[in-house]
Write an enzyme that holds these catalytic residues in place. Structure first.
Site, PDB file in Angstrom:
ATOM      1  N   SER A  17       1.008  -1.250   0.024  1.00 31.58           N
ATOM      2  CA  SER A  17       0.129   0.009  -0.067  1.00 31.58           C
ATOM      3  C   SER A  17       0.920   1.116   0.197  1.00 31.58           C
ATOM      4  O   SER A  17       2.376   1.167  -0.121  1.00 31.58           O
ATOM      5  CB  SER A  17      -0.874  -0.004   0.994  1.00 31.58           C
ATOM      6  OG  SER A  17      -0.156   0.048   2.394  1.00 31.58           O
ATOM      7  N   LEU A  23      -3.163   9.744  -5.602  1.00 31.06           N
ATOM      8  CA  LEU A  23      -2.354  10.964  -6.399  1.00 31.06           C
ATOM      9  C   LEU A  23      -2.431  10.501  -7.925  1.00 31.06           C
ATOM     10  O   LEU A  23      -2.516  11.407  -8.932  1.00 31.06           O
ATOM     11  CB  LEU A  23      -0.974  10.975  -5.948  1.00 31.06           C
ATOM     12  CG  LEU A  23      -0.168  12.159  -5.792  1.00 31.06           C
ATOM     13  CD1 LEU A  23      -1.162  13.541  -5.358  1.00 31.06           C
ATOM     14  CD2 LEU A  23       1.027  12.228  -5.239  1.00 31.06           C
ATOM     15  N   GLU A 144     -11.164   4.073  -8.213  1.00 36.44           N
ATOM     16  CA  GLU A 144     -10.073   3.639  -7.453  1.00 36.44           C
ATOM     17  C   GLU A 144     -10.671   2.747  -6.371  1.00 36.44           C
ATOM     18  O   GLU A 144     -11.320   3.065  -5.625  1.00 36.44           O
ATOM     19  CB  GLU A 144      -9.097   4.730  -6.594  1.00 36.44           C
ATOM     20  CG  GLU A 144      -7.770   4.621  -5.977  1.00 36.44           C
ATOM     21  CD  GLU A 144      -7.369   5.471  -5.412  1.00 36.44           C
ATOM     22  OE1 GLU A 144      -7.593   6.831  -5.432  1.00 36.44           O
ATOM     23  OE2 GLU A 144      -6.584   5.060  -4.334  1.00 36.44           O
ATOM     24  N   LYS A 191      13.742  -5.322  -9.271  1.00 38.56           N
ATOM     25  CA  LYS A 191      12.985  -6.807  -9.285  1.00 38.56           C
ATOM     26  C   LYS A 191      11.557  -6.574  -9.995  1.00 38.56           C
ATOM     27  O   LYS A 191      10.778  -5.889  -9.419  1.00 38.56           O
ATOM     28  CB  LYS A 191      12.955  -7.294  -7.931  1.00 38.56           C
ATOM     29  CG  LYS A 191      14.555  -7.473  -7.548  1.00 38.56           C
ATOM     30  CD  LYS A 191      14.980  -8.600  -8.214  1.00 38.56           C
ATOM     31  CE  LYS A 191      16.212  -9.314  -7.730  1.00 38.56           C
ATOM     32  NZ  LYS A 191      16.667 -10.366  -8.715  1.00 38.56           N
ATOM     33  N   CYS A 385     -10.896  25.814  12.480  1.00 39.92           N
ATOM     34  CA  CYS A 385     -11.777  25.161  13.530  1.00 39.92           C
ATOM     35  C   CYS A 385     -11.540  25.049  14.798  1.00 39.92           C
ATOM     36  O   CYS A 385     -11.668  26.075  15.567  1.00 39.92           O
ATOM     37  CB  CYS A 385     -11.878  23.670  12.773  1.00 39.92           C
ATOM     38  SG  CYS A 385     -13.424  22.904  13.202  1.00 39.92           S
ATOM     39  N   GLN A 389     -11.387  27.949  17.924  1.00 41.15           N
ATOM     40  CA  GLN A 389     -11.902  27.941  19.296  1.00 41.15           C
ATOM     41  C   GLN A 389     -10.873  27.971  20.391  1.00 41.15           C
ATOM     42  O   GLN A 389     -11.102  28.948  21.223  1.00 41.15           O
ATOM     43  CB  GLN A 389     -12.408  26.379  19.415  1.00 41.15           C
ATOM     44  CG  GLN A 389     -13.486  26.139  18.446  1.00 41.15           C
ATOM     45  CD  GLN A 389     -14.280  24.691  18.567  1.00 41.15           C
ATOM     46  OE1 GLN A 389     -13.433  23.879  19.320  1.00 41.15           O
ATOM     47  NE2 GLN A 389     -15.219  24.362  17.868  1.00 41.15           N
ATOM     48  N   HIS A 511     -13.284  24.922   7.659  1.00 39.61           N
ATOM     49  CA  HIS A 511     -12.112  24.427   7.228  1.00 39.61           C
ATOM     50  C   HIS A 511     -11.784  24.832   5.868  1.00 39.61           C
ATOM     51  O   HIS A 511     -12.019  24.152   4.793  1.00 39.61           O
ATOM     52  CB  HIS A 511     -12.062  22.666   7.175  1.00 39.61           C
ATOM     53  CG  HIS A 511     -12.092  21.964   8.407  1.00 39.61           C
ATOM     54  ND1 HIS A 511     -11.027  21.940   9.259  1.00 39.61           N
ATOM     55  CD2 HIS A 511     -13.016  21.586   9.324  1.00 39.61           C
ATOM     56  CE1 HIS A 511     -11.224  21.149  10.216  1.00 39.61           C
ATOM     57  NE2 HIS A 511     -12.605  21.337  10.481  1.00 39.61           N
ATOM     58  N   GLU A 513      -9.004  24.568   4.172  1.00 38.01           N
ATOM     59  CA  GLU A 513      -8.120  23.956   3.543  1.00 38.01           C
ATOM     60  C   GLU A 513      -8.775  23.109   2.432  1.00 38.01           C
ATOM     61  O   GLU A 513      -8.233  22.660   1.616  1.00 38.01           O
ATOM     62  CB  GLU A 513      -7.316  23.184   4.498  1.00 38.01           C
ATOM     63  CG  GLU A 513      -7.990  21.939   5.199  1.00 38.01           C
ATOM     64  CD  GLU A 513      -8.662  22.735   6.564  1.00 38.01           C
ATOM     65  OE1 GLU A 513      -8.675  23.726   6.762  1.00 38.01           O
ATOM     66  OE2 GLU A 513      -8.776  21.629   7.221  1.00 38.01           O
TER      67      GLU A 513
HETATM   68  N1  GLN Z   1     -13.350  19.576  18.551  1.00 36.21           N
HETATM   69  C1  GLN Z   1     -13.995  20.744  17.895  1.00 36.21           C
HETATM   70  C2  GLN Z   1     -15.172  20.607  17.732  1.00 36.21           C
HETATM   71  O1  GLN Z   1     -16.066  19.324  17.798  1.00 36.21           O
HETATM   72  C3  GLN Z   1     -13.235  21.167  16.611  1.00 36.21           C
HETATM   73  C4  GLN Z   1     -13.333  20.121  15.534  1.00 36.21           C
HETATM   74  C5  GLN Z   1     -12.405  20.479  14.371  1.00 36.21           C
HETATM   75  O2  GLN Z   1     -11.360  21.101  14.764  1.00 36.21           O
HETATM   76  N2  GLN Z   1     -12.689  19.868  13.367  1.00 36.21           N
HETATM   77  O3  GLN Z   1     -16.100  21.467  17.389  1.00 36.21           O
END
Ligand code: GLN
Length: 539
Positions: A17, A23, A144, A191, A385, A389, A511, A513
């Site tokens: 794996s 990718l 995949e 190989k 996230c 907090q 998020h 990202e």
């Molecule tokens: N633990 C936090 C929540 O549940 C933040 C979650 C996270 O960062 N994805 O709200």
């Protein structure tokens, strides 16, 4: 006119794996798209979990979140970063989901008293998912399969692939097998035997691969290629090598194109396509190889020894580096090692500090110390996230005089639960699929760093969390200087906090990202890196 047929490519892995199947699949998708081919990509995962949402990063790496709130395998992140293929929760199909569907149907009596079996009921359910994108808008579906040829748990999928190829027409289906050709240093040779054996396993199941992509350290000689072709019963023109890229994974599409892989897929499926338009990828790589500056960014997290735990975060940082023509050295710092006393020593040389998402109490106080250092010393800070907090907790404790401020995730006793559960979340017992998930609207406040970075007033961003900014403390925190830079306009939930009089201090409840791409960096990541470059130049 001939009838449009959606063609299929099945991508399996052999020998070991972690060969980079996801990718490679994503790069094939990218190359096909540059040639005008309309592509869909999906991933089948043999494990019994219904989705990746309940899996821990140690075992499985990051949980990737789709627009519709699917909690999926991180390979979907590759698909989305390299291609424009639309992804949803149904783009990642696990054994658990397949079995759940079949068992639900059985309970409803859908099988009319028949004995429900792996063949045909499970395989039929898999085949229904294989063809979920078929239609006049789609030329090629890439499917995949997770795991490695020979895995017991992958058998039903392999059998379904075989049946599907038989029914759909062998000329409309290509099997691509990714294997390893190890280099033995002691004898100085590559190989081929593991590849032969892995293909042998596929042939026993009734799958004859059409294309072989061999991961190697050294280029395959023509002689080796011929040998692999001969013993694996694959045409010579369809044996490829894929070597580790030299500098950046974004070289891979170019490398695979040079080897002729996209052309081979098109030829094998009897399709016609335009020439590959690779300029954006070439420019990208050129930019990566010729940075104008270099900076250090700290990622203060819990799973720092694992590259995959914050996969999309690291990728998004790279994208922001590319957008700013900057080479970024990421320092993965274990939050448990940071305290108020050593934060200066550990973080002073950093141009920016990022705290990613997370769950559970381990490392929380270290993250708070890192944020405190960033706030007090005006180091660019970006919290995602949990990182948002943490920023709120830190501000409440050290600026707004709420000494015991905390999230109710970590403390039940606190008098100042500045982060807490919404009423709707309080009675939820099930863990799977019950968080606030998927794309949600966010309205940006005028005059904020976020508003300037996005260049617009309303955005959609993806969520995956249970806890929220507690509006009971909003007025008090704002009074002490916390800036509410983004709010969910429907639910009045705080989504972005910022600080004034700071070069860059942004915490986001979502998020970002997951929406960053190499060819289009996320605006907040780009702005964070921009601020970090300024700090490092000022020093
Ligand atoms: N633990 C936090 C929540 O549940 C933040 C979650 C996270 O960062 N994805 O709200």
């Amino acid at each position: 006119m001939t009838k449009h047929v959606t063609k299929h490519v099945f991508i399996t892995g052999g020998v070991v794996s972690s060969l980079g199947k996801g990718l490679t699949t994503a790069c094939i998708g990218a190359l096909l798209e540059t040639r005008g081919v309309r592509v869909r990509i999906q991933k089948f995962d043999p494990y019994i979990n219904v989705d990746a949402g309940t899996m821990n990063p140690f075992q499985h790496g990051e949980v990737y979140v789709t627009v519709d709130g699917g909690e999926t395998d991180l390979d979907l992140g590759h698909y989305e970063r390299y291609t424009t293929t639309p992804l949803s929760r149904s783009s990642n199909i696990t054994s658990g989901r397949i079995y759940q569907n079949v068992i639900n149907k059985e309970r409803k009596g859908a099988y009319l008293g028949g004995c429900v079996q792996v063949v045909p009921h499970i395989t039929n359910e898999i085949k229904a998912h294989i063809r979920q994108w078929d239609g006049p808008e789609v030329d090629i579906v890439l499917s995949e399969l997770g795991g490695t040829a020979g895995d017991i748990e992958g058998m039903a999928f392999m059998e379904a692939f075989r049946q599907f190829a038989y029914e759909h027409g062998r000329e409309n289906v290509a099997f691509l097998h990714l294997t390893l050709v190890p280099y033995l240093r002691a004898s100085g040779e590559l190989k081929t035997k593991p590849t032969q054996q892995s293909v042998g396993v596929l042939r026993q199941i009734g799958i004859q691969p059409d294309l072989l992509v061999c991961r190697t350290e050294k280029p395959l000689t023509q002689e080796m290629r011929d040998k692999i072709a001969m013993f694996c019963n694959v045409e010579k023109q369809y044996v490829f090598d894929e070597r580790d890229v030299e500098h950046s994974i974004y070289e891979l599409p170019l490398q695979l194109h040079q080897s002729g892989l996209d052309e081979a897929v098109i030829r094998r499926l009897g399709l016609q396509a335009g020439p590959a338009k690779l300029e954006p990828w070439q420019n990208l790589v050129h930019g990566i190889l010729n940075p104008k500056s270099t900076i250090d960014i700290a990622v203060v997290g819990k799973y720092v020894e694992l590259k995959d735990a914050y996969k999309s975060v690291y990728e998004a940082i790279d994208h922001a580096g590319i957008a700013n023509q900057c080479d970024i050295k990421v320092h993965r710092i274990n939050a448990e090692e940071i305290t108020d006393d050593n934060a200066g020593k550990r973080l002073r040389s950093m141009a920016g500090i990022l705290v990613p998402g997370g769950f559970g109490e381990r490392g929380i106080e270290g993250k708070i110390s890192a944020v405190r250092f960033a706030r007090e010393n005006k180091v660019p800070y970006y919290g995602l996230c949990l990182g948002m907090q943490i920023a709120v907790i830190e501000f409440a404790r050290h600026v707004a005089d709420m000494k015991d401020a905390h999230s109710s995730e970590f403390s039940r006793e606190t008098q100042h639960p500045v982060i807490s559960l919404l009423k709707e979340q309080r009675n939820i017992k099930d863990m799977g699929g019950t968080m606030r998930l998927g794309a949600q609207p966010c309205r940006l406040a005028d005059g904020t760093v976020s508003r300037a970075a996005y260049g617009t007033t309303d955005v959609m961003e993806r969520h995956r969390h249970r806890y929220e900014f507690n509006n009971e403390f909003r007025a008090r925190l704002v009074e002490r200087g916390l800036v509410i830079a983004g709010v969910n306009p429907e639910l009045d939930l705080v989504e972005i906090v910022e600080l004034k009089d700071h070069p860059f201090f942004v915490g986001v409840q979502f998020h970002p990202e997951f929406q960053s791409k190499p060819l289009k960096a996320h605006p907040l990541f780009a702005a964070f890196v921009g601020a970090a470059i300024k700090r490092s130049q000022a020093k």
